[in-house]
Design an enzyme around this catalytic site. Sequence first.
Site, mmCIF file in Angstrom:
data_model
loop_
_atom_site.group_PDB
_atom_site.id
_atom_site.type_symbol
_atom_site.label_atom_id
_atom_site.label_comp_id
_atom_site.label_asym_id
_atom_site.label_seq_id
_atom_site.Cartn_x
_atom_site.Cartn_y
_atom_site.Cartn_z
ATOM 1 N N ASN A 8 -23.617 -7.408 56.475
ATOM 2 C CA ASN A 8 -24.826 -7.324 55.651
ATOM 3 C C ASN A 8 -26.128 -7.485 56.447
ATOM 4 O O ASN A 8 -27.218 -7.217 55.934
ATOM 5 C CB ASN A 8 -24.775 -8.335 54.494
ATOM 6 C CG ASN A 8 -23.829 -7.938 53.368
ATOM 7 O OD1 ASN A 8 -23.207 -8.782 52.708
ATOM 8 N ND2 ASN A 8 -23.690 -6.632 53.116
ATOM 9 N N ASP A 43 -20.014 -7.563 43.939
ATOM 10 C CA ASP A 43 -20.721 -6.338 44.336
ATOM 11 C C ASP A 43 -21.421 -5.702 43.127
ATOM 12 O O ASP A 43 -20.954 -5.828 41.998
ATOM 13 C CB ASP A 43 -19.708 -5.354 44.943
ATOM 14 C CG ASP A 43 -20.398 -4.272 45.759
ATOM 15 O OD1 ASP A 43 -21.594 -4.413 46.066
ATOM 16 O OD2 ASP A 43 -19.724 -3.269 46.086
HETATM 17 C C1 IPE Z 1 -19.423 -6.632 50.209
HETATM 18 O O1 IPE Z 1 -20.318 -5.826 49.530
HETATM 19 C C2 IPE Z 1 -20.107 -7.878 50.665
HETATM 20 C C3 IPE Z 1 -20.506 -8.812 49.632
HETATM 21 C C4 IPE Z 1 -20.278 -8.699 48.348
HETATM 22 C C5 IPE Z 1 -21.199 -9.981 50.110
HETATM 23 P P1 IPE Z 1 -21.087 -4.647 50.255
HETATM 24 O O2 IPE Z 1 -21.933 -3.994 49.236
HETATM 25 O O3 IPE Z 1 -21.806 -5.165 51.464
HETATM 26 O O4 IPE Z 1 -19.906 -3.700 50.751
HETATM 27 P P2 IPE Z 1 -19.898 -2.189 51.162
HETATM 28 O O5 IPE Z 1 -20.987 -2.002 52.199
HETATM 29 O O6 IPE Z 1 -20.170 -1.375 49.942
HETATM 30 O O7 IPE Z 1 -18.533 -1.942 51.707
HETATM 31 C C1 IPE Z 2 -23.696 -7.406 46.310
HETATM 32 O O1 IPE Z 2 -24.492 -6.463 45.695
HETATM 33 C C2 IPE Z 2 -24.506 -8.501 46.936
HETATM 34 C C3 IPE Z 2 -24.421 -8.560 48.394
HETATM 35 C C4 IPE Z 2 -23.787 -7.725 49.178
HETATM 36 C C5 IPE Z 2 -25.101 -9.672 49.003
HETATM 37 P P1 IPE Z 2 -25.069 -5.234 46.501
HETATM 38 O O2 IPE Z 2 -26.406 -5.611 47.058
HETATM 39 O O3 IPE Z 2 -24.107 -4.758 47.531
HETATM 40 O O4 IPE Z 2 -25.243 -4.185 45.346
HETATM 41 P P2 IPE Z 2 -24.996 -2.625 45.416
HETATM 42 O O5 IPE Z 2 -23.653 -2.388 46.004
HETATM 43 O O6 IPE Z 2 -26.088 -2.071 46.285
HETATM 44 O O7 IPE Z 2 -25.114 -2.171 43.995
HETATM 45 MG MG MG Z 3 -22.640 -3.354 47.507
#
Ligand code: IPE
Ligand code: IPE
Ligand code: MG
Length: 255
Positions: A83, A35
Amino acid sequence: MRPLGAASAGASQAASLVAVPGGGAVPRHVAIIMDGNGRWAKKRFLPRFAGHKAGVDAVRNVTRAARAMGIEALTLYAFSSENWRRPAEEVSDLMGLLRHFIRSDLDELTRENVRLCVIGDYHAFSPDLVAMVDDAIARTAANTGPLLAIALNYGAHAELVLAARRLAERARDGVLDPASIDAAMVEGELDTRDLPPLDLMIRTSGEQRLSNFLLWQAAYAELLFVDTLWPDFDGDALAEAVAAFGVRQRRYGGL
Ligand code: IPE
Ligand code: IPE
Ligand code: MG
């Protein structure tokens, strides 16, 4: 398929850990919630895509480091079943990066004897991507080295719902006595049935939640939340996480 079995918890799981010189133990199975790509990009005034792209480089570095450390299985949360709620353009960017990763890294993974597998329902992706993923799985299927499991369109609730449904269907058909359903049988229906028990779950970016990742499997996993944003997470960060794991005391409800 080799079910994990409830017997994998407790004493046998503790015994499964590999001791390393200098103390500690190397976890057999590490899962990472990767994340913070978006925040990494934002800090640099870059589009979110740049963060995801840098995230792929981190995947490459961390999988190499995991292999070097003798971690038997690495499960990476790449795309959750939630997602899809992101803007279509970002979803499409993420799919594009998955295509790019398979094209650029499959040869190395094959050469390094890595067996690639997927957890989650990736069949919801576009047919060409499904074909690429199927091909990548097939090309590494005979490999006997470390496992790299990528979570694609994965959600623990969906995984458990499907497991319940499959067991219910067998009960309805009279081939399964509901009273005989136990933890091992449920585990045998999970996407992770061919992976070792989960030892360590890491989440980057400072968030402290599991976001529907490996809820069943995390029952006795050690959890580690680090502030590092995923694109900055590297082999040294993984080594630190493994060292932190090595000094945890796992009790499984005992003393
Ligand atoms: C969790 O991250 C999913 C992945 C890393 C693929 P998210 O960024 O989607 O999670 P939330 O929405 O903050 O819980
Ligand atoms: C994790 O990074 C990647 C996926 C969920 C695919 P994020 O896209 O959730 O990054 P933040 O949480 O917005 O920083
Ligand atoms: Mg995230």
